[in-house]
Write a protein that holds these residues in place. Sequence first.
Motif, PDB file in Angstrom:
ATOM      1  N   ARG A  47     -11.598   1.095   1.905  1.00  8.65           N
ATOM      2  CA  ARG A  47     -11.877   0.337   3.132  1.00  8.65           C
ATOM      3  C   ARG A  47     -13.221  -0.388   3.030  1.00  8.65           C
ATOM      4  NH1 ARG A  47      -8.641   1.309   7.490  1.00  8.65           N
ATOM      5  NH2 ARG A  47      -7.200   3.084   7.334  1.00  8.65           N
ATOM      6  N   GLN A  48     -14.216   0.297   2.514  1.00  7.83           N
ATOM      7  CA  GLN A  48     -15.539  -0.311   2.376  1.00  7.83           C
ATOM      8  C   GLN A  48     -15.510  -1.475   1.390  1.00  7.83           C
ATOM      9  OE1 GLN A  48     -18.690   2.461   1.452  1.00  7.83           O
ATOM     10  NE2 GLN A  48     -19.989   0.868   0.602  1.00  7.83           N
ATOM     11  N   ALA A  51     -13.719  -4.478   2.999  1.00  5.44           N
ATOM     12  CA  ALA A  51     -14.563  -5.134   3.999  1.00  5.44           C
ATOM     13  C   ALA A  51     -15.686  -5.936   3.335  1.00  5.44           C
ATOM     14  CB  ALA A  51     -15.149  -4.083   4.943  1.00  5.44           C
ATOM     15  N   SER A  56      -8.577  -7.690   4.046  1.00  4.58           N
ATOM     16  CA  SER A  56      -8.049  -6.520   4.739  1.00  4.58           C
ATOM     17  C   SER A  56      -7.737  -5.409   3.742  1.00  4.58           C
ATOM     18  CB  SER A  56      -6.772  -6.895   5.492  1.00  4.58           C
ATOM     19  OG  SER A  56      -5.737  -7.212   4.580  1.00  4.58           O
ATOM     20  N   THR A  57      -7.616  -4.198   4.247  1.00  7.15           N
ATOM     21  CA  THR A  57      -7.239  -3.078   3.381  1.00  7.15           C
ATOM     22  C   THR A  57      -5.872  -3.320   2.762  1.00  7.15           C
ATOM     23  OG1 THR A  57      -8.516  -1.584   4.803  1.00  7.15           O
ATOM     24  CG2 THR A  57      -6.932  -0.581   3.285  1.00  7.15           C
TER      25      THR A  57
END
Length: 212
Positions: A47-48, A51, A56-57
Amino acid sequence: MNVEMETNSRNARGRGRPPLSDGVRQRLLSHARELLRSGEQEKLPIRQLAASAGVSTGSFYKFFPDQHALREALAMDVYAELALILDRTLTQAAERSVLERVMQMAVSYVDYVQANEKLWANLLEFRRQYRDSNALAVEAENALFGVLEAELDKLEGVNEPELRADLARALWASVHGITVQTVPNSFKEDPKGDALEQMRLIIDAVITRYSS
């Protein structure tokens, strides 16, 4: 009417997210490399990373379905990077002897591992877990060994392909072992110089043995 339909069609095609590109993939890898270099994270937080790269994931998973795929891509990046460095090293040492060319390769190897400790550790761990099951990694390793084999092929006493391959792997293992053991553990003022002197002893012995 036809003009209006054509305009609407162009507008429809223009809506939505732009297609994912190799540039996005490389941006994700770059962020992963930096996070790995920092040594702050044992696992790379997807996720990091998504971002930080501005995607998007879900888009991240289109490039790297899981941690294994991401670690594999990072390992292959390192293989490719080291291959380019060795090629550049040999080009710059074109007029030197086989001994000096192989020693310059050893210097480049030590420099790369020191500058990219976490990335190199990721590659070694990846290979430990998937030693024989990853064809791309095996191919990349063989290509690196092949660079050293090509240098050893210039020696008069190295005529058999099997001998050339064995010598290349033995020298590579020696250089790697000295890099990871001597550089961080040397009691001398110049640990890198200490390591390179040990490497020269081994490389010189092999090249002298098979020079005639």
